[in-house]
Design a protein around this motif. Structure first.
Motif, PDB file in Angstrom:
ATOM      1  N   GLU A  78      -2.917   5.770   3.115  1.00  0.00           N
ATOM      2  CA  GLU A  78      -3.789   5.053   4.056  1.00  0.00           C
ATOM      3  C   GLU A  78      -4.844   6.240   4.326  1.00  0.00           C
ATOM      4  OE1 GLU A  78      -1.723   3.599   7.092  1.00  0.00           O
ATOM      5  OE2 GLU A  78      -0.979   5.400   7.899  1.00  0.00           O
ATOM      6  N   LYS A  79      -6.104   6.131   4.768  1.00  0.00           N
ATOM      7  CA  LYS A  79      -7.088   6.951   5.193  1.00  0.00           C
ATOM      8  C   LYS A  79      -6.440   7.626   6.194  1.00  0.00           C
ATOM      9  CE  LYS A  79     -10.381   6.156   2.110  1.00  0.00           C
ATOM     10  NZ  LYS A  79     -10.942   7.161   1.292  1.00  0.00           N
ATOM     11  N   ARG A  95       0.842  -1.202  -0.064  1.00  0.00           N
ATOM     12  CA  ARG A  95      -0.019  -0.151   0.163  1.00  0.00           C
ATOM     13  C   ARG A  95       0.976   1.013   0.143  1.00  0.00           C
ATOM     14  NH1 ARG A  95      -4.236   0.831   4.427  1.00  0.00           N
ATOM     15  NH2 ARG A  95      -2.475   0.003   5.755  1.00  0.00           N
ATOM     16  N   THR A 124       1.791   5.780   3.639  1.00  0.00           N
ATOM     17  CA  THR A 124       2.205   4.889   4.329  1.00  0.00           C
ATOM     18  C   THR A 124       3.952   4.768   4.443  1.00  0.00           C
ATOM     19  OG1 THR A 124       2.558   3.150   2.660  1.00  0.00           O
ATOM     20  CG2 THR A 124       0.304   3.231   3.602  1.00  0.00           C
TER      21      THR A 124
END
Length: 292
Positions: A55-56, A52, A64
């Motif tokens: 990220e939110k 990833r 990340t």
């Protein structure tokens, strides 16, 4: 990593721009892509790499740890790539050429008829003309200067010098002047400014309304249609000034400022070369002579 495993440069640029600006929406504007296209490229890059990248974080995104590491590498990569390209361009003997981008209608109706004078005065400068409107990709398209109507948001780093105020007014062949006065005329407009006639008529309540309004795709088509006697065109002065001076067209109600301006712009990180400065000075003088 094998060459076949290296991610797409387009995907890397989408990720890097999003990381730099902190928003997919802002990255889409920066890259002249849709929000969905940028999101798809980031998703594809994440899938290709196997980890990833974002990220939110509340209503936004944050990198990340892996995304942060990748972005730091890309910062160095793109900076080194830009430095290398600039160095190669500086040693390229063909770089005495200057690339000028201009809106199509202005290029056809005002600029091109004057370029022979520039070439006669500066035969050692190879001027290349590119047409386009709105935002400019200076580095990607190797553009040195751009003439634009300043009706869109500009990056703060860009240099902008105003050339002339935009003025608009109805133009027509001399034979149509009585019909215009009587309100027995067809109004011609450009689809690029669909509300122009309604705004102009509201500002001039004493002018008779047209029988109908017909639209063409570009202003240069509208001006030519007016010259052919097809109707009365609402035109910017810059596109009609030569024909009005020659009597091919008349401006029965004159031209009024619409509050916007045309300007000469160039990328903020770039210093203008001698030839580009020469062209900029010539353009300012031509605009002064044409529009005062």
């Amino acid at each position: 990593m094998r060459r076949s495993e290296i991610p797409s440069l387009d995907d890397l640029r989408a990720f890097h721009s999003t990381a730099r600006l902190g928003s997919v929406r802002l990255a889409a504007n920066d890259l002249a892509l849709t929000h969905g296209a940028v999101s798809r490229r980031i998703t594809k890059l994440s899938e290709d790499l196997g980890f990833r990248l974002f990220e939110k974080s509340g209503r936004g995104l944050r990198l990340t740890a892996a995304g942060e590491a990748l972005n730091l590498t890309l910062v160095r990569f793109f900076a080194e790539l830009a430095t290398t390209i600039d160095s190669l361009r500086a040693t390229d003997p063909g770089r005495n050429a200057v690339v000028l981008s201009c809106e199509p209608s202005v290029a056809m109706r005002w600029l091109i008829p004057r370029l022979a004078n520039f070439q006669s005065a500066h035969p050692d400068i190879a001027l290349h003309l590119s047409v386009g409107g709105g935002p400019v990709e200076f580095r990607r398209d190797r553009i040195d200067l751009a003439i634009r109507r300043l009706d869109f948001a500009l990056p703060e780093a860009w240099h902008v010098q105003r050339l002339f105020a935009e003025k608009v007014g109805p133009i027509m062949s001399p034979q149509l002047a009585p019909a215009f006065a009587a309100g027995d005329y067809i109004a011609l407009g450009s689809r690029t400014r669909p509300d122009a006639w309604s705004h102009w008529l509201s500002a001039h309540p004493s002018v008779r309304r047209p029988a109908e309004i017909r639209y063409y795709d570009h202003h240069f088509l509208v001006v030519e249609a007016a010259a052919a006697g097809l109707g009365v065109a609402l035109s910017p002065l810059v596109l009609a000034t030569d024909d009005v001076d020659r009597g091919r067209l008349i401006a029965a109600a004159g031209f009024d400022p619409d509050g916007s301006h045309y300007g000469l712009i160039w990328a903020g990180n770039d210093e203008l070369g001698d030839n580009a400065r020469t062209l900029a000075g010539w353009l300012h003088e031509e605009c002064r002579q044409s529009f005062g």
